[in-house]
Design a protein around this motif. Structure first.
Motif, PDB file in Angstrom:
ATOM      1  N   ARG A 357       0.813  -1.223   0.000  1.00 47.59           N
ATOM      2  CA  ARG A 357       0.000   0.000   0.000  1.00 47.59           C
ATOM      3  C   ARG A 357       0.846   1.273   0.000  1.00 47.59           C
ATOM      4  NH1 ARG A 357      -5.059  -2.446   1.990  1.00 47.59           N
ATOM      5  NH2 ARG A 357      -4.481  -4.550   2.660  1.00 47.59           N
ATOM      6  N   SER A 358       1.943   1.285   0.768  1.00 48.95           N
ATOM      7  CA  SER A 358       2.738   2.520   0.821  1.00 48.95           C
ATOM      8  C   SER A 358       4.216   2.302   1.111  1.00 48.95           C
ATOM      9  CB  SER A 358       2.164   3.481   1.876  1.00 48.95           C
ATOM     10  OG  SER A 358       2.159   2.903   3.175  1.00 48.95           O
ATOM     11  N   SER A 586      -7.459   0.725   6.291  1.00 47.72           N
ATOM     12  CA  SER A 586      -7.871   2.135   6.367  1.00 47.72           C
ATOM     13  C   SER A 586      -6.795   3.107   5.892  1.00 47.72           C
ATOM     14  CB  SER A 586      -8.267   2.497   7.811  1.00 47.72           C
ATOM     15  OG  SER A 586      -9.508   1.940   8.166  1.00 47.72           O
ATOM     16  N   PHE A 587      -5.646   2.606   5.448  1.00 46.55           N
ATOM     17  CA  PHE A 587      -4.537   3.498   5.100  1.00 46.55           C
ATOM     18  C   PHE A 587      -4.925   4.554   4.063  1.00 46.55           C
ATOM     19  CE2 PHE A 587      -0.275   1.210   6.184  1.00 46.55           C
ATOM     20  CZ  PHE A 587      -0.642   1.167   7.514  1.00 46.55           C
ATOM     21  N   ASN A 588      -5.656   4.150   3.040  1.00 42.96           N
ATOM     22  CA  ASN A 588      -5.917   5.069   1.933  1.00 42.96           C
ATOM     23  C   ASN A 588      -7.053   6.037   2.214  1.00 42.96           C
ATOM     24  OD1 ASN A 588      -7.926   2.810   1.490  1.00 42.96           O
ATOM     25  ND2 ASN A 588      -8.505   4.165  -0.196  1.00 42.96           N
ATOM     26  N   THR A 589      -7.894   5.719   3.190  1.00 43.42           N
ATOM     27  CA  THR A 589      -9.162   6.442   3.328  1.00 43.42           C
ATOM     28  C   THR A 589      -9.003   7.919   3.673  1.00 43.42           C
ATOM     29  OG1 THR A 589     -10.037   4.327   4.123  1.00 43.42           O
ATOM     30  CG2 THR A 589     -11.482   6.238   4.271  1.00 43.42           C
ATOM     31  N   ILE A 645      -2.824   5.115  -5.368  1.00 41.43           N
ATOM     32  CA  ILE A 645      -3.242   4.088  -6.330  1.00 41.43           C
ATOM     33  C   ILE A 645      -2.089   3.121  -6.558  1.00 41.43           C
ATOM     34  CG2 ILE A 645      -4.116   3.655  -8.643  1.00 41.43           C
ATOM     35  CD1 ILE A 645      -5.104   6.582  -8.668  1.00 41.43           C
ATOM     36  N   PRO A 646      -2.151   1.896  -6.037  1.00 42.28           N
ATOM     37  CA  PRO A 646      -1.072   0.930  -6.286  1.00 42.28           C
ATOM     38  C   PRO A 646      -0.826   0.742  -7.778  1.00 42.28           C
ATOM     39  CG  PRO A 646      -2.487   0.136  -4.530  1.00 42.28           C
ATOM     40  CD  PRO A 646      -3.168   1.357  -5.106  1.00 42.28           C
ATOM     41  N   GLY A 647       0.442   0.703  -8.156  1.00 40.83           N
ATOM     42  CA  GLY A 647       0.814   0.553  -9.556  1.00 40.83           C
ATOM     43  C   GLY A 647       0.899   1.845 -10.323  1.00 40.83           C
ATOM     44  N   SER A 648       0.527   2.958  -9.683  1.00 38.66           N
ATOM     45  CA  SER A 648       0.524   4.267 -10.335  1.00 38.66           C
ATOM     46  C   SER A 648       1.481   5.202  -9.610  1.00 38.66           C
ATOM     47  CB  SER A 648      -0.894   4.865 -10.300  1.00 38.66           C
ATOM     48  OG  SER A 648      -0.879   6.250 -10.608  1.00 38.66           O
ATOM     49  N   PRO A 649       2.087   6.157 -10.330  1.00 38.96           N
ATOM     50  CA  PRO A 649       2.967   7.136  -9.674  1.00 38.96           C
ATOM     51  C   PRO A 649       2.209   8.318  -9.082  1.00 38.96           C
ATOM     52  CG  PRO A 649       3.003   7.500 -12.031  1.00 38.96           C
ATOM     53  CD  PRO A 649       2.115   6.295 -11.802  1.00 38.96           C
ATOM     54  N   GLN A 650       0.885   8.307  -9.155  1.00 41.40           N
ATOM     55  CA  GLN A 650       0.102   9.453  -8.692  1.00 41.40           C
ATOM     56  C   GLN A 650       0.227   9.630  -7.184  1.00 41.40           C
ATOM     57  OE1 GLN A 650      -4.566  10.158  -8.413  1.00 41.40           O
ATOM     58  NE2 GLN A 650      -3.841  10.264 -10.523  1.00 41.40           N
TER      59      GLN A 650
END
Length: 718
Positions: A357-358, A586-589, A645-650
């Motif tokens: 995730r991070s 809950s990491f992304n929320t 977004i996993p897999g994305s550099p955003q």
């Protein structure tokens, strides 16, 4: 025209008001980040516990290099998955291997324990007491003075360690120590060979989270003086008690480990230590850590927050660990000995469900070369095993947790510039593995129905697993797009939308569903069919398509209100319908507000979570650190950006905790974050400038991690 980083930085400062400009220009950057690291953070019991025992952050305070294969650390009598419980003043040994923050126990192999006189007859009585005032832990080294007068000092390289044992001058009994190859955190057996001044052998152990996975670890230790007396420990050939000549006051021992052979273990120590003294190895370890920690330089902020930040960064950089020897050989998932490409390293210990995730994105941001090797290591594991496991330990797959995280990790490495691995082969292998029940339990239903039905045999948490597969498919779709594989990208993008099959049109929750399409009885706080969380927490876990989720949930106003309620509590646990930042789902929320056009809510929420849940003391971790996953969230939150977004550099945006932050990516790219007047309470962003030009306050351009630049956050009070 794009300004140079230096020109953009100067332009950013010029744009500030005089007071803000003074704040930025007067902030002194940290020049010795290792001094801000407190390795005891997370060793205090009391955090999340999934019923296996333990609790707290489950970290360890001992000696390790960045991404090190050796973690030589003290183990207390009180059982803790990291080996060390801060509240316990009894140390029973210093074992060679540890996991930082795992929710189950493993490793803790081959404990060494110095003593004077013979060991106590009762193994449970073999420990020494100490006070924290006589203990010191620093990046790469550890020291403790026992109440019995013995001092133990340890330092580590990537595959070896060195210890200096100092015995009291007034001791009436001979200086000695015990070594036990038949002891680990789980059941272990072993063989120990005693030479004139060497101890070598191997240990067989395993059983992570109760799984049958086993490993064999070899070791070789050389002492700077011969033994005066040796005997088996408790009559076993797996252990030994050795003592030294009368009058011995200091003993130095050098050791190496290997998963290949005893000779390889010996060679690892020989090559990495090069006959340097203990103090030279310790200084080199600190220098190496300063190199890694210094890839993020901060200026400003309080002493406590600097300690919190650099300790979180330190914990984020402990795993995965070097698994190949100095000659490139390593034991593969197939049990055979393989060799890496020249100049590369095979890594091991992937807590996939946690770190995808991070943590892996942070590694790739700071060390794209090493991250590329990690991605290649993932591919090699998949090749050798025939599938990608979810949680790999040593050279075995444990099958622990859910989803398909390892390919997603590799996709994120690629997104953040770690491209020196066989990305096309990884994509091909990962796509093929989507049809393997070992890699994706329940995949037949997922592929045909678009979801895994409730109660599916062999699947832990049908709803959670469905969502995890959708996230993994989205990550692989991003990778396929960058590689120009449009057909595979389209297939994976369609599959990444499978979350929609779980959205109940009446409740607005992502719910379990039967194979016939009907909906079982449901309540938002249920944990059934979810994993280490509940329905209220998992409903937000669509990081790759939050706009689609929010539209389906009723639009921006309705979703904002739901999120506001959700963040009534930040760490409510798995049985309440609120946020649970003590665990990964809950990491992304908190960053989801950005995708509702409410970056102000993200800024306030992230800052309050960071400053209320993370600290700089032994209880400073809110849950299991999970091999750096929890700590990496804190690092990203302090930077004011997050790989949503996993897999994305955003990178989704909040606001930085420190007035000035400079990130050196390890490949020549530099990122500078300027946030005058940033503080624990001052987080609200008025506007954001990228290289002197206005930019979206919700997220940075996808090209930003690769190009770098200067980001200016002009802040206002909340």
């Amino acid at each position: 025209m794009r300004l140079s980083p230096l020109g953009a930085a100067l332009a950013a400062v010029v744009l500030l008001s005089p007071p803000a400009r003074a704040t930025v220009t007067s902030a002194r950057p940290v020049d010795d980040p290792a001094r801000y690291v407190n390795p005891f953070v997370g060793t205090q019991p009391g955090g999340v516990d999934w019923g296996h025992g333990g609790g707290g952050g489950n970290t360890f305070p001992g000696a390790s290099a960045p991404l090190g294969g050796v973690q030589w650390s003290p183990d207390t009598v009180t059982r803790q998955y990291g080996g060390y419980a801060y509240a316990d003043n009894r140390i029973r040994g210093f074992s060679l291997t540890h996991l930082s923050g795992a929710g189950c126990g493993d490793y803790g192999n081959v404990p060494f324990m110095p003593l004077t006189g013979r060991p106590a007859p009762d193994p449970d009585a073999r420990h020494a007491t100490f006070s924290h005032t006589n203990e010191e832990a620093r990046p790469g080294s550890y020291r403790v003075d026992f109440d019995n007068g013995i001092r133990t000092e340890i330092a580590a390289t990537q595959r070896s360690g060195i210890a200096r044992l100092s015995y009291p001058a007034d001791a009436q009994e001979p200086a000695g120590l015990t070594v036990d190859a038949g002891r680990a955190f789980n059941k272990a057996t072993g063989t120990l060979t005693v030479g004139a001044r060497t101890l070598s052998g191997f240990t067989d152990s395993g059983g992570f989270c109760g799984t049958p996975v086993r490993y064999r670890l070899y070791f070789h230790a050389v002492f700077d003086r011969p033994f005066a007396h040796t005997e088996p420990l408790d009559g076993r050939t797996s252990g030994a008690y050795v003592s030294f000549a009368p009058g011995t006051r200091t003993v130095t021992v050098r050791l190496g480990i290997s998963f290949v052979s005893e000779e390889a273990a010996r060679r690892n120590a020989e090559v990495e230590q090069r006959d340097r003294s203990f103090d030279e190895v310790r200084r080199a370890a600190r220098h190496r850590w300063n190199d890694w920690l210094g890839r993020i330089t901060i200026a400003g902020g309080t002493e406590a927050r600097r300690r919190m930040f650099y300790t979180a960064l330190y914990h984020s950089l402990l795993h995965p660990g070097a698994f190949s020897d100095v000659d490139g050989r390593y034991r593969g998932m197939d049990g055979l000995v393989h060799r890496t490409r020249p100049g590369h390293v095979q890594y091991a210990n992937f807590s996939g469900w946690d770190v995808y995730r991070s943590q892996i994105q942070l590694l790739a941001l700071l060390a794209p070369r090493e991250a590329s090797d990690i991605a290649q290591s993932i591919l090699e594991q998949g090749r050798q095993a025939g599938y990608f496991d979810r949680w790999t330990l040593g050279n075995g797959g444990t099958g622990v947790m859910v989803g398909d995280p390892l390919p997603a990790m590799a996709a994120s490495v690629h997104a953040f510039g770690g491209t020196d691995f066989e990305a096309r082969e990884l994509l091909r292998t990962a796509v093929a593995g989507r049809q393997d029940e070992r890699q994706r339990p329940g995949h037949t239903y997922y592929d045909s129905l678009g979801y895994i039905p409730a109660g599916t045999k062999g699947v832990w948490g049908s709803a959670a697993t469905t969502l995890e597969y959708a996230v993994a498919d989205a990550a692989l779709a991003h990778l396929a797009g960058r590689l120009g594989d449009a057909g595979t990208q389209a297939t994976l993008l369609r599959a990444s939308g499978n979350w929609r099959h779980l959205l109940h049109p009446g409740s607005g929750y992502l719910q379990p569903r039967r194979a016939d399409g009907t909906w079982p009885a449901f309540k938002p706080t249920q944990r059934r069919e979810y994993v280490e969380g509940n329905a209220a927490q998992y409903t937000w876990m669509v990081p790759h398509d939050l706009p689609g989720l929010f539209t389906a949930m009723g639009g921006e106003a309705a979703v904002t209100a739901r999120l506001d309620t959700f963040f009534t509590q930040f760490n409510a646990g798995a049985d309440q319908p609120y946020a649970y930042l003590g665990n990964e789902p809950s990491f992304n929320t908190p960053w989801s507000y950005d995708y509702l056009g409410r970056p102000d809510r993200t800024q306030d929420t992230v800052r309050r979570i960071l400053t209320s849940l993370f600290g700089d003391g032994p209880d400073g971790l809110v849950g299991n650190d999970d091999l750096g996953a929890m700590s990496s969230w804190a690092v990203w939150a302090a930077l004011g950006m997050y790989p949503q977004i996993p897999g994305s550099p955003q990178l989704a945006l909040a606001s930085p905790l420190f007035p000035v932050t400079v990130i050196h990516r390890g490949n020549g790219v530099k990122i500078t974050l300027v946030a005058p007047n940033a503080s624990e309470t001052n987080s609200r962003v008025r506007d954001v400038l990228l290289d002197g030009l206005p930019t979206d306050p919700r997220r940075l351009p996808d090209t930003f991690p690769a190009k770098g630049g200067v980001v200016l956050f002009r802040l206002t009070s909340p």
